[in-house]
Design a protein around this motif. Sequence first.
Motif, PDB file in Angstrom:
ATOM      1  N   THR A  53      13.019   5.008  -1.119  1.00 53.26           N
ATOM      2  CA  THR A  53      11.991   4.028  -0.851  1.00 53.26           C
ATOM      3  C   THR A  53      11.356   3.663  -2.069  1.00 53.26           C
ATOM      4  O   THR A  53      11.040   2.278  -2.074  1.00 53.26           O
ATOM      5  N   SER A 101      11.673  -0.630  -2.717  1.00 55.57           N
ATOM      6  CA  SER A 101      10.537  -1.334  -2.519  1.00 55.57           C
ATOM      7  C   SER A 101      10.445  -2.332  -3.867  1.00 55.57           C
ATOM      8  O   SER A 101       9.637  -3.434  -3.873  1.00 55.57           O
ATOM      9  N   ARG A 116       8.876  -5.997   0.906  1.00 58.39           N
ATOM     10  CA  ARG A 116       8.827  -4.852  -0.113  1.00 58.39           C
ATOM     11  C   ARG A 116       7.655  -3.779   0.581  1.00 58.39           C
ATOM     12  O   ARG A 116       7.767  -2.466   0.349  1.00 58.39           O
ATOM     13  N   GLY A 128       8.075   0.044   1.459  1.00 58.66           N
ATOM     14  CA  GLY A 128       7.313   1.057   0.828  1.00 58.66           C
ATOM     15  C   GLY A 128       6.532   2.095   1.687  1.00 58.66           C
ATOM     16  O   GLY A 128       6.150   3.117   1.381  1.00 58.66           O
TER      17      GLY A 128
END
Length: 455
Positions: free
Chosen positions: A95, A99, A169, A173
Motif C-alpha cells: 500500500t 501510494s 494515490r 493509501g
Amino acid sequence: MAQHSQTVTGSGIVNLIAGVAATGGLLFGYDTGIISAALLQITPDFSLGTLGQQVVTSAIVAGALAGCLMAAPLSDRLGRRYMIMFAALVFIVGTLVASFAPGVEVLVAARFILGLAVGMCSQIVPVYIAEIAPREKRGQMVVLFQLAVVTGILVSFIVGYLCRAQSWRLMFGLGIIPAVILFGGMSLLPRSPRWLAMKGKLESAFDVLQRLRRDPVAARAELDAIVAMHDEQAPWSALLQPWVRPAVVASVGVALFCQITGINAVLYYAPTIFAGVGFGEGSALLTSIAIGVAMVISTAFGSWAVDAWGRRRLLLRLVPGAAVSLMVLAAMFAQGATHGINTWITAAAVVCYAIFNVGSLSVAIWLVGAEVYPLSCRSKGMSLVAATHWTADLLISLTTLSLVQALGAAGTFCMYAGLNVLAFVFIWRYVPETWGRSLEEIETALKAGTFDRLR
C-alpha cells in the motif's frame, strides 16, 4: 440450560475470531476493486494505452497467483495464524509503495506486492476459519470471508466515487487502515486446532477447542475425530491420488467457473466499459457502487443460504439467473446501451448479474475449497483452488478490454453468458453437497469412494 449458554458463549468467540480473520477479505476486496476507479485517473497521468491499463490491473492478480502458491508450504510449517499476520505486513508495504509510486513501473511492482498478500489471504483465511468453526456454522463462517471481500469491493467503489476529484494515490493509501487492524487482531487470536493436532501438539489443540466450544466433552470428542483421521502432512503429489481426485475436480472447477463466468470483467472494467459507450464518468462510477451494494446483499444472502439450502442447491438455483442477466446485457449493448430506457435496463442487468453470480459461485469458491480436502493436504489443495482462481482472473484481466474491442461489449457478455450455462452443467455433475457434514466425515466419504454421492 447451562449447556445452551455455554454454546452461545463458544459461538461468540468463534464469530469474533472469524470476523477478525475475514478482515483479510476486506483487504482482498478493496485492493482488487479500487483499480476500477483509480484507472480513470492513472490512465491519463501515466499515458496508458489498452495494454498498459491491463498490465496495471492484472499485476495484482499475478502477485496473487504467486502468493497463494507460496502460502501453502509456509502455512503448513508456520501455522495459519502467522501466515495471515505476515500477509497483513505485506499489505502495508504494498500500500505504501503504491501510494507513492513515481511511475508506472513502480506502480506495477507495488500492485504485484499487494497481490502477494491477496493471494496469501485467499489461500489461508478460509482454511483457518473452516478449521475453527463448528460444523453447523462452518458455511456461514467461511462465507464471512467472501462477505468481507465484497464489502471491501463496495468500500473501494464508494472511495473511488468520493475521491474522483482527488488523487488516485489517496484511494490506494486508505487500504493501510484494515491492514493494520488485521495484523493487530490476528496477534491476539488462537492457532488452528487442526494445525496443532497435525503438528502433534494435542494438548494445545484441546485447549483451543475447549475455548472455542466451551464444552470439554465436545472438545475432546472433536479432537479424537481429528486424530482418528489424521495423516502426516502430504506432498503436492498427494493431490494426484485417485481418492483425492473428486475433491480436486469439484473445488478447482468451481474456482475456474467463478472467474471465467465474467464477474471480474464487470468488477475491474465496468466504469471503463460504461464510460466508453457514453456514460459520464460520475455515472459510470455510481453504476459500480450499485454493483457493489448488490454484491454485498447477495453475499449476505448466500451466507444464510449455504447453511439453509446447502452449497450445491444454492449454486444450481442462482447460476441460471446469472446467464439470463448476461444475455439481457448483451442484447442491450447490441441495441445501444445509452439510448432511452435501454440505459436503465443495462444497469439493472448488470446489478442482477452481480446478485446471481456473486450470491452463488463467488460465495461457494472458498467454502468448497476449504471443506473438501483431507487434512493432510488441505492447505495445498486450497492453494490449488486459489491458484486456479488467480490464473483465470489473470486471463480475464489481461483480455477483457481486448475482447470488448474485438467482439464488442455485446459479444463479450454473450460469451460469458454461455460460460455460465457450462458452469451449471458442471455443478450438476461434479459438485457434491457438503452441508451438515464435519470435515472428517467429508474426508471419510473421499476415502470410501462415496464423495460424489453426497447430495
